[in-house]
Enzyme design. Structure first.
Site, PDB file in Angstrom:
ATOM      1  N   HIS A  87       0.854  -1.186   0.000  1.00 37.76           N
ATOM      2  CA  HIS A  87       0.000   0.000   0.000  1.00 37.76           C
ATOM      3  C   HIS A  87       0.887   1.231   0.000  1.00 37.76           C
ATOM      4  O   HIS A  87       1.944   1.256   0.645  1.00 37.76           O
ATOM      5  CB  HIS A  87      -0.889   0.002   1.243  1.00 37.76           C
ATOM      6  CG  HIS A  87      -1.381   1.369   1.635  1.00 37.76           C
ATOM      7  ND1 HIS A  87      -0.758   2.125   2.620  1.00 37.76           N
ATOM      8  CD2 HIS A  87      -2.412   2.123   1.171  1.00 37.76           C
ATOM      9  CE1 HIS A  87      -1.402   3.281   2.750  1.00 37.76           C
ATOM     10  NE2 HIS A  87      -2.393   3.303   1.886  1.00 37.76           N
TER      11      HIS A  87
ATOM     12  N   ASN B 140       0.384   5.736  -0.176  1.00 35.89           N
ATOM     13  CA  ASN B 140      -0.525   6.874  -0.255  1.00 35.89           C
ATOM     14  C   ASN B 140       0.267   8.152  -0.022  1.00 35.89           C
ATOM     15  O   ASN B 140       1.117   8.203   0.881  1.00 35.89           O
ATOM     16  CB  ASN B 140      -1.623   6.730   0.812  1.00 35.89           C
ATOM     17  CG  ASN B 140      -2.518   7.952   0.901  1.00 35.89           C
ATOM     18  OD1 ASN B 140      -2.216   8.900   1.623  1.00 35.89           O
ATOM     19  ND2 ASN B 140      -3.613   7.920   0.178  1.00 35.89           N
ATOM     20  N   VAL B 141       0.038   9.146  -0.850  1.00 41.00           N
ATOM     21  CA  VAL B 141       0.570  10.491  -0.597  1.00 41.00           C
ATOM     22  C   VAL B 141      -0.576  11.473  -0.808  1.00 41.00           C
ATOM     23  O   VAL B 141      -1.363  11.330  -1.746  1.00 41.00           O
ATOM     24  CB  VAL B 141       1.769  10.833  -1.501  1.00 41.00           C
ATOM     25  CG1 VAL B 141       3.029  10.130  -1.015  1.00 41.00           C
ATOM     26  CG2 VAL B 141       1.518  10.490  -2.964  1.00 41.00           C
TER      27      VAL B 141
ATOM     28  N   HIS C 144      12.960  -1.300   3.785  1.00 40.73           N
ATOM     29  CA  HIS C 144      13.218  -0.276   4.789  1.00 40.73           C
ATOM     30  C   HIS C 144      14.429   0.587   4.441  1.00 40.73           C
ATOM     31  O   HIS C 144      14.471   1.772   4.800  1.00 40.73           O
ATOM     32  CB  HIS C 144      13.368  -0.919   6.167  1.00 40.73           C
ATOM     33  CG  HIS C 144      12.054  -1.193   6.818  1.00 40.73           C
ATOM     34  ND1 HIS C 144      11.389  -0.252   7.585  1.00 40.73           N
ATOM     35  CD2 HIS C 144      11.253  -2.289   6.791  1.00 40.73           C
ATOM     36  CE1 HIS C 144      10.253  -0.752   8.002  1.00 40.73           C
ATOM     37  NE2 HIS C 144      10.146  -1.992   7.541  1.00 40.73           N
TER      38      HIS C 144
ATOM     39  N   HIS D 216      -7.663  -5.215  17.512  1.00 45.52           N
ATOM     40  CA  HIS D 216      -8.491  -6.321  17.994  1.00 45.52           C
ATOM     41  C   HIS D 216      -7.810  -7.674  17.810  1.00 45.52           C
ATOM     42  O   HIS D 216      -8.228  -8.660  18.399  1.00 45.52           O
ATOM     43  CB  HIS D 216      -9.863  -6.310  17.314  1.00 45.52           C
ATOM     44  CG  HIS D 216      -9.811  -6.381  15.819  1.00 45.52           C
ATOM     45  ND1 HIS D 216      -9.690  -5.274  15.027  1.00 45.52           N
ATOM     46  CD2 HIS D 216      -9.867  -7.441  14.972  1.00 45.52           C
ATOM     47  CE1 HIS D 216      -9.683  -5.627  13.750  1.00 45.52           C
ATOM     48  NE2 HIS D 216      -9.790  -6.940  13.693  1.00 45.52           N
TER      49      HIS D 216
END
Length: 305
Positions: free
Chosen positions: A109, A111-112, A148, A178
């Site tokens: 995934h 996102n920017v 990384h 959870h």
């Protein structure tokens, strides 16, 4: 202070990033079928959704661009920031999720995004956010270290604390409360980023966006042809269930999209096409499946591992 030109420059970068990543997907998986939708939002704005499906490498890959407007920020955006309540907003971003066929290729995934919140008589409040994270099904140390290292290289020019700070944020954010376990092996995640100047902050967001392909493509190239069994595929589908649980229960981006009246098909394109749940499943001890949670889904210093 930001200008209309500043906002337009962010939008231009984001549409170009969507194009660049789209071209990369076509290059690695020409057999995938592409569906593209340009859409508008009744309350203001719109976007362009691109979803690849049925490929030999990627079972499904969604790459979305959106630029939406509204009179009031939804609760997911104002939580903990009461000064934003009642402001109009612009929100733009690119969001992608890749679900590979092969269990030895991780889901990923990225996102920017950029937000501007305004009200008459006050300075605009703006910030950047984003990041990328990796969700393996069968762990590989080489892949984790590479992932990384690329993230660290993207962060280091902007502050010696950035990688450690945003790696920690990623570990904490992509945590399935959870289940009491991480979603994957992390990466970097940042939000509310407004440091030094608009250009500095914009450059940092671009550095993260531009690092995604160098981080992920080598992993696809190394693992997409790895032989696998039906049992390993079943385990992949089982672990995908964790991805669904996080996105529907905890993800702020999903909540923002739904609360702001976004396009549901585009918001939920992050969900995998196939998934399974199994009651009270527990992998055999000392198996590769057990190693995923026992070793890989732990907070680790992967760069120095």
């Amino acid at each position: 202070m930001i200008t209309k030109t500043d906002i337009e420059s962010v939008s231009t970068y984001l549409t170009e990033l969507q194009d660049t990543i789209t071209e990369a997907v076509i290059a690695i998986d020409s057999s995938a079928s592409l569906t593209e939708d340009s859409w508008t939002r009744d309350a203001g704005g719109g976007g362009r959704s691109r979803v690849f499906s049925g490929g030999s490498v990627l079972e499904q890959a969604g790459i979305n661009y959106s630029h939406v407007f509204g009179d009031n920020l939804p609760p997911s955006a104002t939580a903990g920031r009461e000064n934003l309540a009642g402001r109009s907003f612009q929100a733009m971003g690119v969001s992608l999720v890749f679900h590979p066929n092969n269990p030895f290729v991780p889901t990923t995934h990225c996102n920017v995004r950029f937000f501007v919140a305004e009200k008459p008589g006050a300075e605009p409040v703006w910030w950047f956010g984003g990041g990328f994270d990796l969700t393996p099904y069968y762990g590989n140390k080489e892949d984790c270290k590479h992932w990384h290292q690329v993230a660290k290289d993207a962060c280091d020019p902007f502050g010696e604390d950035h990688y450690s700070r945003y790696k920690k944020w990623c570990d904490e954010y992509f945590f399935i409360k959870h289940r009491n376990e991480p979603r994957g092996i992390g990466g970097v995640f940042f939000d509310d980023y407004n440091e030094q100047s608009f250009q500095h902050s914009f450059n940092f967001m671009q550095s993260i966006g531009n690092a995604f392909l160098p981080a992920y493509l080598p992993i696809i190239e190394r693992r997409s042809n790895t032989p696998h069994t039906d049992a390993q595929r079943e385990f992949q589908l089982y672990r995908r269930g964790r991805y669904v649980e996080f996105n529907l229960v905890l993800d702020r981006g999903t909540l923002f999209g739904l609360q702001s009246g976004g396009r549901v098909e585009s918001i939920l394109m992050s969900l995998p096409p196939l998934v399974r749940w199994q009651y009270n499943y527990s992998p055999e001890s000392d198996s590769a499946e057990a190693e995923l949670t026992d070793y890989y889904l732990q907070s680790r210093d992967w760069v120095n591992e």
